[in-house]
Enzyme design. Structure first.
Site, PDB file in Angstrom:
ATOM      1  CG  HIS A   1      -0.347  -0.145   2.376  1.00  0.00           C
ATOM      2  ND1 HIS A   1      -1.286  -0.604   3.513  1.00  0.00           N
ATOM      3  CD2 HIS A   1       0.904   0.491   3.107  1.00  0.00           C
ATOM      4  CE1 HIS A   1      -0.243  -0.340   4.652  1.00  0.00           C
ATOM      5  NE2 HIS A   1       0.701   0.184   4.481  1.00  0.00           N
TER       6      HIS A   1
ATOM      7  CG  HIS B   1       0.427   4.919   7.514  1.00  0.00           C
ATOM      8  ND1 HIS B   1      -0.440   4.267   6.543  1.00  0.00           N
ATOM      9  CD2 HIS B   1       1.509   4.099   7.157  1.00  0.00           C
ATOM     10  CE1 HIS B   1      -0.178   3.244   6.285  1.00  0.00           C
ATOM     11  NE2 HIS B   1       1.278   3.307   6.498  1.00  0.00           N
TER      12      HIS B   1
ATOM     13  CG  HIS C   1       9.060  -0.872   2.859  1.00  0.00           C
ATOM     14  ND1 HIS C   1       8.219  -1.754   3.275  1.00  0.00           N
ATOM     15  CD2 HIS C   1       8.147   0.344   3.515  1.00  0.00           C
ATOM     16  CE1 HIS C   1       7.050  -1.311   3.968  1.00  0.00           C
ATOM     17  NE2 HIS C   1       7.161  -0.219   3.994  1.00  0.00           N
TER      18      HIS C   1
ATOM     19  CD  GLU D   1       3.865  -1.296   6.295  1.00  0.00           C
ATOM     20  OE1 GLU D   1       3.810  -0.120   6.528  1.00  0.00           O
ATOM     21  OE2 GLU D   1       3.729  -1.649   5.053  1.00  0.00           O
TER      22      GLU D   1
END
Length: 288
Positions: free
Chosen positions: A12, A59, A197, A244
């Protein structure tokens, strides 16, 4: 009764949303990413669900660092796109399914999982980017997402975060909750976030193709092994934001084979790097 027919997995990345919103999808850098979702968009049209149960992480928009629930289920009738500092994304509001949300909350809490009930919140790119990738860009005023969506937020921002095994078992509880809902509904569960990441520090920009593809292999063929990946392995191998991926395990745990049923059919697998210094992964599994 309601049933979970498929699970969808996708990154996402916020820059993907920006590329969509700014009309950059055909630029050489972005074109391979969006081509990778063309199959999924057609598949969703051909397999339109009645409800999407979408697992994502907030977030610091709906929840600040002052209060961070480990698991939070949205029970509202609708959700507005969040302003993440540069204005809300130009996408339609998200329509919820309060009745099914409340039923899942009741059932899952009675199965000894503690959920936070959220009656009002905005939803950020963690939820709207997957919808855009799978549904295509929608007009923010005249457009609409194809069905109601139940937002399910997981804390993967502030440690301690839930283990992969906990998430996998939570998926089983969600599947049981859906199956006990007394209405004939076709439900899809989506797991979002990842893949490898890292956004800060000396390892910023880290991408681990080997780990990512091994994770996809496990998710398809050996989800129990995927559920046993430790936090330190996620951080070491997939970067600080690679954690995640535990959210994908919630969706995987909701598939039939996790409760002794038939193994799902993998109808789409896609992997691409880079996309804003991030690995993009996408998978679709159908219950058989």
């Amino acid at each position: 009764m309601a049933r979970i027919t498929a699970s969808v997995y996708t990154s996402h990345v916020p820059a993907i949303g920006a590329a969509l919103d700014l009309g950059k999808t055909q630029e050489p850098y972005w074109q391979p990413v969006f081509q990778g979702y063309e199959f999924g968009q057609q598949w969703l049209k051909d397999n339109k669900p009645d409800v999407i149960f979408l697992v994502y992480n907030d977030h610091a928009t709906a929840f600040s660092l002052d209060m961070i629930p480990t698991f939070a289920i949205g029970t509202a009738a609708e959700y507005q796109p969040a302003d993440e500092g540069w204005g809300p994304r130009p996408v339609p509001k998200v329509i919820g399914h309060p009745e099914l949300s409340a039923h899942i909350a009741q059932s899952v809490i009675q199965q000894d999982f503690d959920l936070t009930i959220v009656n009002k919140m905005d939803v950020d790119h963690g939820l709207t980017v997957p919808l855009s990738l799978m549904c295509g860009q929608q007009d923010p005023v005249k457009g609409a997402w194809p069905c109601p969506v139940i937002p399910f937020a997981v804390n993967v921002v502030q440690y301690p975060v839930p283990s992969g095994r906990r998430c996998y078992n939570l998926g089983k509880a969600i599947a049981k909750a859906v199956a006990s809902y007394d209405e004939d509904l076709n439900v899809q569960i989506w797991g979002t976030g990842g893949m490898s990441h890292q956004l800060q520090g000396p390892r910023a920009g880290l991408i681990n193709k080997e780990f990512d593809n091994a994770f996809l292999d496990k998710l398809i063929n050996d989800p129990d092994a995927a559920a046993d990946i430790s936090h330190i392995d996620y951080v070491r191998e997939a970067g600080s934001e690679g954690i995640e991926l535990v959210m994908w395990l919630i969706a995987r745990g909701a598939m039939a084979d996790a409760a002794g049923g038939a193994k799902p059919k993998a109808v789409r697998r896609f992997y691409h790097v880079p996309a804003s210094n991030t690995a993009v992964g996408h998978l679709i599994l159908e219950n058989t």
